[in-house]
Each structure stands twice: as structure tokens, then as C-alpha cells.
Design a protein around this motif. Sequence first.
Motif, PDB file in Angstrom:
ATOM      1  N   MET A 172       4.066 -14.406   7.488  1.00  0.00           N
ATOM      2  CA  MET A 172       4.996 -15.103   6.375  1.00  0.00           C
ATOM      3  C   MET A 172       4.504 -16.181   5.655  1.00  0.00           C
ATOM      4  SD  MET A 172       8.113 -13.709   7.240  1.00  0.00           S
ATOM      5  CE  MET A 172       8.775 -15.220   6.985  1.00  0.00           C
ATOM      6  N   ALA A 173       3.538 -16.576   6.069  1.00  0.00           N
ATOM      7  CA  ALA A 173       2.250 -17.713   5.938  1.00  0.00           C
ATOM      8  C   ALA A 173       1.797 -17.093   4.678  1.00  0.00           C
ATOM      9  CB  ALA A 173       1.915 -17.978   6.515  1.00  0.00           C
ATOM     10  N   MET A 174       1.513 -16.217   4.797  1.00  0.00           N
ATOM     11  CA  MET A 174       0.822 -15.990   3.111  1.00  0.00           C
ATOM     12  C   MET A 174       1.139 -15.649   2.043  1.00  0.00           C
ATOM     13  SD  MET A 174      -0.905 -11.805   4.994  1.00  0.00           S
ATOM     14  CE  MET A 174      -0.997 -11.892   3.394  1.00  0.00           C
ATOM     15  N   LYS A 175       0.656 -15.957   1.034  1.00  0.00           N
ATOM     16  CA  LYS A 175       1.686 -15.995  -0.214  1.00  0.00           C
ATOM     17  C   LYS A 175       0.898 -14.686  -1.109  1.00  0.00           C
ATOM     18  CE  LYS A 175       0.192 -21.205  -0.910  1.00  0.00           C
ATOM     19  NZ  LYS A 175      -0.634 -22.217  -1.793  1.00  0.00           N
ATOM     20  N   GLY A 176       0.335 -14.173  -0.826  1.00  0.00           N
ATOM     21  CA  GLY A 176       0.246 -12.998  -1.535  1.00  0.00           C
ATOM     22  C   GLY A 176       0.120 -11.559  -0.443  1.00  0.00           C
ATOM     23  N   ASP A 177       0.219 -10.285  -0.983  1.00  0.00           N
ATOM     24  CA  ASP A 177       0.022  -8.703  -0.042  1.00  0.00           C
ATOM     25  C   ASP A 177      -1.923  -9.615   0.555  1.00  0.00           C
ATOM     26  OD1 ASP A 177       2.421  -9.242  -0.835  1.00  0.00           O
ATOM     27  OD2 ASP A 177       1.681  -7.310  -2.409  1.00  0.00           O
ATOM     28  N   GLY A 178      -1.797  -8.207   1.358  1.00  0.00           N
ATOM     29  CA  GLY A 178      -3.439  -8.146   1.435  1.00  0.00           C
ATOM     30  C   GLY A 178      -3.465  -7.799   3.166  1.00  0.00           C
ATOM     31  N   SER A 179      -3.700  -7.090   3.782  1.00  0.00           N
ATOM     32  CA  SER A 179      -4.830  -6.779   4.991  1.00  0.00           C
ATOM     33  C   SER A 179      -4.505  -8.155   6.416  1.00  0.00           C
ATOM     34  CB  SER A 179      -6.243  -5.763   5.164  1.00  0.00           C
ATOM     35  OG  SER A 179      -5.833  -5.203   7.039  1.00  0.00           O
ATOM     36  N   ILE A 180      -4.015  -7.284   7.695  1.00  0.00           N
ATOM     37  CA  ILE A 180      -3.824  -9.178   8.575  1.00  0.00           C
ATOM     38  C   ILE A 180      -4.764  -8.018   9.177  1.00  0.00           C
ATOM     39  CG2 ILE A 180      -2.483  -9.512   9.823  1.00  0.00           C
ATOM     40  CD1 ILE A 180      -0.187  -9.487   7.756  1.00  0.00           C
ATOM     41  N   SER A 181      -6.018  -9.317  10.111  1.00  0.00           N
ATOM     42  CA  SER A 181      -7.016  -8.654  11.068  1.00  0.00           C
ATOM     43  C   SER A 181      -6.276  -8.702  12.167  1.00  0.00           C
ATOM     44  CB  SER A 181      -8.453  -9.662  10.310  1.00  0.00           C
ATOM     45  OG  SER A 181      -7.777 -10.860  10.561  1.00  0.00           O
ATOM     46  N   LEU A 182      -5.850  -9.609  12.344  1.00  0.00           N
ATOM     47  CA  LEU A 182      -5.085 -10.260  13.823  1.00  0.00           C
ATOM     48  C   LEU A 182      -4.130  -8.694  13.814  1.00  0.00           C
ATOM     49  CD1 LEU A 182      -3.873 -13.375  13.032  1.00  0.00           C
ATOM     50  CD2 LEU A 182      -5.354 -13.083  15.230  1.00  0.00           C
ATOM     51  N   GLY A 183      -3.218  -8.373  13.522  1.00  0.00           N
ATOM     52  CA  GLY A 183      -2.483  -6.954  13.172  1.00  0.00           C
ATOM     53  C   GLY A 183      -3.178  -5.489  14.201  1.00  0.00           C
ATOM     54  N   LYS A 184      -4.537  -5.327  13.165  1.00  0.00           N
ATOM     55  CA  LYS A 184      -5.571  -3.942  13.463  1.00  0.00           C
ATOM     56  C   LYS A 184      -6.041  -4.651  15.085  1.00  0.00           C
ATOM     57  CE  LYS A 184      -7.239  -3.832   9.138  1.00  0.00           C
ATOM     58  NZ  LYS A 184      -7.745  -3.262   7.950  1.00  0.00           N
ATOM     59  N   ALA A 185      -6.467  -5.792  15.843  1.00  0.00           N
ATOM     60  CA  ALA A 185      -6.807  -6.246  17.235  1.00  0.00           C
ATOM     61  C   ALA A 185      -5.641  -6.088  17.862  1.00  0.00           C
ATOM     62  CB  ALA A 185      -7.185  -7.769  16.716  1.00  0.00           C
ATOM     63  N   ASP A 186      -4.579  -6.962  17.017  1.00  0.00           N
ATOM     64  CA  ASP A 186      -2.923  -6.413  18.956  1.00  0.00           C
ATOM     65  C   ASP A 186      -2.918  -4.742  18.976  1.00  0.00           C
ATOM     66  OD1 ASP A 186      -2.919  -9.171  18.609  1.00  0.00           O
ATOM     67  OD2 ASP A 186      -1.214  -8.780  17.424  1.00  0.00           O
ATOM     68  N   ALA A 187      -3.541  -3.890  17.438  1.00  0.00           N
ATOM     69  CA  ALA A 187      -2.837  -2.715  17.670  1.00  0.00           C
ATOM     70  C   ALA A 187      -3.715  -1.725  18.722  1.00  0.00           C
ATOM     71  CB  ALA A 187      -2.957  -1.945  16.581  1.00  0.00           C
ATOM     72  N   GLN A 188      -5.134  -2.062  18.617  1.00  0.00           N
ATOM     73  CA  GLN A 188      -6.220  -1.296  18.868  1.00  0.00           C
ATOM     74  C   GLN A 188      -5.796  -1.967  20.334  1.00  0.00           C
ATOM     75  OE1 GLN A 188     -10.047  -3.401  17.515  1.00  0.00           O
ATOM     76  NE2 GLN A 188     -11.195  -0.928  18.845  1.00  0.00           N
ATOM     77  N   LYS A 189      -5.431  -3.088  21.494  1.00  0.00           N
ATOM     78  CA  LYS A 189      -5.682  -3.691  22.437  1.00  0.00           C
ATOM     79  C   LYS A 189      -4.755  -2.905  22.912  1.00  0.00           C
ATOM     80  CE  LYS A 189      -7.513  -8.315  21.859  1.00  0.00           C
ATOM     81  NZ  LYS A 189      -6.641  -9.396  21.891  1.00  0.00           N
ATOM     82  N   LEU A 190      -3.112  -2.528  22.402  1.00  0.00           N
ATOM     83  CA  LEU A 190      -2.088  -1.945  22.569  1.00  0.00           C
ATOM     84  C   LEU A 190      -2.367  -1.300  22.791  1.00  0.00           C
ATOM     85  CD1 LEU A 190       0.422  -3.287  20.756  1.00  0.00           C
ATOM     86  CD2 LEU A 190       0.374  -3.768  22.791  1.00  0.00           C
TER      87      LEU A 190
END
Length: 442
Positions: A70-88
Motif C-alpha cells: 500500500m505504501a509503494m508508488k510502483g510495482d516490485g518484489s516485497i522481501s517482507l512477504g517472502k520472509a513471512d511466507a518462509q516462516k509460515l
Amino acid sequence: MKKLARRFSADRSGNFGIMTALLAVPVLGAAGMAVDFAHALSLRTQLYAAADAAAVGSVSEKSDAVTAAMAMKGDGSISLGKADAQKLFFAQMSGELSDIPVDLDIDVAKTTNKLNSTVTFSATVPTAFMQILGKNSIAISGTATAEYQTASFMDFYILLDNTPSMGVGATPEDVALLRNATKNGNKEGKDKDCAFACHIVSESGVEDKESYFYLARSIGATIRIDVVAKATEALMTTAKKSQVAPAQYQMAAYTFGKKSSDANLYTVSELTDDLTAVGEATKNITLMSIPSHNTPNNQTSYDNVLTSIEKKIPTGGSGMTKTDREKILFFVADGVGDSIKPTTCTKRLNGGKRCMEPIDTSYCQKLKNKNVKIAILYTTYLPLPENSFYRDWIAPFQSEIPQKMKECASPGLYFEVTPTEGISDAMNALFLKVIHRPRLTG
């Protein structure tokens, strides 16, 4: 010797045992293959469940990935999401799964207003029975995906009808209560039947305590504008709870005017992301005042108010960023226009100039042409068959009122409140419909 050789070659008594011995290896291998494959499929199913949980959880509504997107101005990869997915994913590992090495490939990325999570896994499961066939392991793999549509940044322009017709009782019970209390008229015996509308009588700034508006208060009758004001205040709480990013929603509030002698669009609250302040401002909304009970209720000019608010609302954007916001007109009204309109009225004129008619949807279209969505909460215009004015001037087009209000609304953004429903619940339901609560699909 020749005889012995012929007898040996002709003897078939040991064939079954020999064939059994020869077939034992492939038979056991085939049975073991079924067992090993079933075991591998079971583990694969469990890994799929873990991947699904990781994909969905990493882009859930309150996740770090959504906040970042929601805070991003454009498109791109989100490292926080990758880390959360791995933990889950690895949080789901237990029992035998915890002993199996698993390779993960995770991608969480924003594209336009969608957040996509892809979790791909691969692992090697050791075999038990298939080893006799030279197969020591089985490779398993799979991919789970989830999609989250990030909520849009939106500006809401709330337009509330506060004209005298909104002084009608909020429910049939309130209508009956008011009718009974005013059946003999005021102290001069005039102005009977407050069922049609309870007016605030004041154009001088000094309110007339003899007004039926105050009578309604004294007998405990609820009128529609009171309910709308409270519902609008409560809506701000819903909006605040629904936000997944700072300043995601901004609100402005307007009425049709404070007094009939100057019935123009009145600003209750300018556009702001301080939703608490908007709630405080809207809870005090009341009826438009009129000089006397005998003043014709001709202050409901949808033509004028929609023209005025159309000038207030900029062209709507995509909603993908804070600077490119969607624009929504959130319109609460009973759908009956009553104004001085001697030449373009769609119904017969009262006294040659007073026009009572359903809303003219051409003014709605002007807003839609600016990419403004129109969400309409139609507060059902209650039939008042015992009232002569209603019978003469409103009843002939009563059936057209909801039809025109729905036509004014953008597709899917129309809601009607019947007397048995709560206006507050209806406003919340319509608001949630507008913001398209994000959905996960996988």
C-alpha cells in the motif's frame, strides 16, 4: 541316460515353485511401489497444505507485505512477504515432515493493485520397498498461489438530504405516533398532521419551540434525519477500522443547506483523513429550517445540489496511490425532488412552478462522466395514504422513486433501506460494498 533325460525334461511338477521364485522380485517391487508412492503422495499433500498457508498468510489483510504494498508508488518484489511466507511454511512442519529437506522458491510481488504470492516447493522422499528395484527415492513438488487485491485509496463525498421531507418519522410506528400527536394541529388549530414532515421553524436563528420538530422530540418519536446523522457518525468508525494504510480513506460531508431562504450545498466537513473530526461534525446534522409550517417544502432541488457537488469533486483516479485516488459520491436521500422548476419538470406542476418529481438522472451522469462512482442509500419514501398532499402529488409517481435512484447509482452501488432495517447497518453495508473488501484467491 537318454531315458532319464527325457523323463526330466517332461517332468512339470516343480514349475509353480520355480515361477513363483522368478516372479517374487517384480511382484514385491510392484506392491512396494504402490506403498511408496502412496506415502510420497501423502507427504506431498501435507506440503501443499503448508505452501497454501504460506502463500495466503504472507498476503493476508494485516500482513507486512500488504502494508508495504500500500505504501509503494510502483510495482516490485516485497522481501517482507517472502520472509513471512518462509516462516509460515516451516511452521507447518511436524512429525516426519520435519526430517525431510525441502527446497523453497518464494515470490511476493505487487503488480498494479494486486499482490501475488507464489510458493514452490520440492523435496526427495526416501523409499522403502522400491529399493529392491534400484529406486531409493521419489521426487515430489508443487506450487501454491494467492492473490490479494490491495484496497484502493478513496475520497468519499457524503451528501445527506436534510430537507424538510427528512422530518418524516423514521418507521411506520413513528409516523403513527406523530400523526396522533398532531391530529388537532398546533395551538391555533392549524397545520395538522406532522406525519408528512416535522419542520424546524426558524429563519431568524431563533428556533420556534412550538415547531413539530420539537414536538417529535418531546414524545419520543424518531425522525429520519436523526437516524441518518447518527449513522453517518458511526460510519466513520467503520471506515477507520477498514483502513489498511494511513490516509487510505478521506471524507467530506455536505447537506442541502441550513435554511430554506438560502438552500444551497452546505459544507459540514471539508475533505480530510481525520475521520474522527468528520464524525463529530456529522452527528450534529439536523433539518433545514423554514420560516413557518405553511411554507411549501420546495427546497429539495437535486438538480442544484448535484450540480454544486459535481464542481466540488475532481475527476476520479485509479485509487492505486495516495495521489491518484478514486472519487465516490455517497448519497443518502429519499429520492423525491421538490423545487421551483417551472419549465423542465417531468411531472405536473403545483401552482404553475412547484415541481415534485423523482431524481433527474442526467445530473448523475455528469458525475459518472468524470469517473466518479455514485453510491446511493435510498431511504425508502414511506407512503402516507391518509395525507391528502401525498395522495395528490407524490403517490402518482411513488413506484418510480426507487427505480430512478437505482439508475442514478453506479452498478452494484445501490442500497435501499426499508422501515424494518437499520440505516446505520445499511450505510456500513454500502460502504463495505464500495471499498470492495480485498479477497484472497488461490
